[in-house]
Design a protein around this motif. Structure first.
Motif, short mmCIF file in Angstrom:
data_model
loop_
_atom_site.label_atom_id
_atom_site.label_comp_id
_atom_site.label_asym_id
_atom_site.label_seq_id
_atom_site.Cartn_x
_atom_site.Cartn_y
_atom_site.Cartn_z
N PHE B 33 -11.29 0.91 -6.08
CA PHE B 33 -10.13 1.03 -5.20
C PHE B 33 -9.15 -0.11 -5.49
N TRP B 34 -7.86 0.21 -5.43
CA TRP B 34 -6.81 -0.81 -5.44
C TRP B 34 -6.12 -0.80 -4.09
N TYR B 35 -5.99 -1.99 -3.50
CA TYR B 35 -5.34 -2.16 -2.21
C TYR B 35 -4.19 -3.16 -2.35
N ARG B 36 -3.28 -3.07 -1.40
CA ARG B 36 -2.22 -4.07 -1.27
C ARG B 36 -2.27 -4.59 0.16
N GLN B 37 -2.14 -5.90 0.31
CA GLN B 37 -2.17 -6.51 1.64
C GLN B 37 -0.90 -7.30 1.89
N THR B 38 -0.23 -7.00 2.98
CA THR B 38 0.94 -7.75 3.43
C THR B 38 0.79 -8.02 4.91
N MET B 39 1.55 -8.99 5.39
CA MET B 39 1.49 -9.31 6.81
C MET B 39 1.98 -8.12 7.64
N MET B 40 2.99 -7.44 7.13
CA MET B 40 3.60 -6.38 7.92
C MET B 40 2.74 -5.11 7.97
N ARG B 41 2.09 -4.78 6.85
CA ARG B 41 1.43 -3.49 6.76
C ARG B 41 -0.10 -3.59 6.64
N GLY B 42 -0.61 -4.83 6.59
CA GLY B 42 -2.05 -4.97 6.49
C GLY B 42 -2.56 -4.49 5.15
N LEU B 43 -3.79 -3.97 5.14
CA LEU B 43 -4.42 -3.47 3.92
C LEU B 43 -4.07 -2.00 3.74
N LEU B 46 -4.02 1.94 -2.31
CA LEU B 46 -3.05 2.44 -3.28
C LEU B 46 -3.63 3.62 -4.07
N ILE B 47 -4.83 3.42 -4.61
CA ILE B 47 -5.43 4.44 -5.45
C ILE B 47 -6.94 4.29 -5.45
N TYR B 48 -7.62 5.43 -5.63
CA TYR B 48 -9.08 5.47 -5.64
C TYR B 48 -9.54 6.21 -6.89
N SER B 58 -2.35 8.89 -3.52
CA SER B 58 -1.29 9.14 -2.53
C SER B 58 -0.69 7.86 -1.96
N GLY B 59 -1.39 6.76 -2.10
CA GLY B 59 -0.89 5.49 -1.59
C GLY B 59 -0.04 4.70 -2.57
#
Lengths: 111, 114
Positions: B33-43, B46-48, B58-59
């Motif tokens: 899995f690839w994730y993106r973490q920001t203060m505004m949107r959390g975790l 992105l892709i699995y 879809s992310g």
């Protein structure tokens, strides 16, 4: 939409006391839940998980409780230590691979 | 046991440049899995990938983002061209796909686009 939410964004606890971190979920179809700990500059670290056919699961100094009736999950940390200071996330499965994460609770341990 | 390994740990580059993030999953894990973490949107997922095949992308925010998994021990996430709003911490995670299993995360790449 359905989401995982946390009751409290921050928790301050005295060293040596027990900590309780709460989490509400709204998807009654979720059957798997995980608690993660994230320290500054690091990735989420797996703490403990629980499946919906269980009410309680214990690990080393941690206990997760699941109340499916009210859709509530909690993480209890016994004898909280300074190293327990971190952000704690609960997560629920949306399907067999996708997790939905809560906003996180920041735990600060007072010496 | 070695956990998920990501590189680089930090990346600072100017907008318009190509950025490539790398991930080595835990040996034996067949889901990545690839994730993106920001203060505004959390975790955000992105892709699995499962068994090196993208199952759910879809992310992925837009066509500037692409991900590959050429083999079971390596994956890349590429942003081209990069924009300031891509600044975030990007995490890679892996797991076994045998019923519900926990995802194990790397320590992330902190990306800053100037």
């Amino acid at each position: 939409g359905e989401s995982v939410g946390l009751h409290l964004p921050t928790l301050s606890v005295q060293e040596g006391d027990n900590s309780i971190i709460n989490c509400a979920y709204s998807n009654s179809a979720s059957d798997y839940f995980i608690w993660y700990k994230q320290e500054s500059g690091k990735g989420p670290q797996f703490i403990i998980d629980i499946r919906s056919n269980m009410d309680k699961r214990q690990g080393q100094r941690v206990t997760v409780l699941l109340n499916k009736t009210v859709k509530h999950l909690s993480l209890q940390i016994a004898a909280t230590q300074p190293g327990d200071s971190a952000v704690y996330f609960c997560a629920e499965n949306e399907n067999d691979y996708k997790l939905s994460f809560g906003a996180g609770t920041t735990v600060t341990v007072r010496a | 046991d070695a956990g998920v390994i990501q590189s680089p740990r930090h990346e600072v580059t100017e907008m318009g440049q190509e950025v490539t993030l790398r991930c080595k999953p835990i040996s034996g894990h067949n889901s990545l899995f690839w994730y993106r973490q920001t203060m505004m949107r959390g975790l955000e997922l992105l892709i699995y990938f499962n068994n090196n095949v993208p199952i759910d992308d879809s992310g992925m925010p837009e066509d500037r983002f692409s991900a590959k998994m050429p083999n079971a021990s390596f994956s890349t996430l590429k942003i081209q061209p990069s924009e300031p709003r891509d600044s975030a911490v990007y995490f890679c995670a892996s797991s076994l796909r045998q019923g519900n299993q926990p995802q194990h995360f790397g320590d992330g790449t902190r990306l800053s686009i100037l």
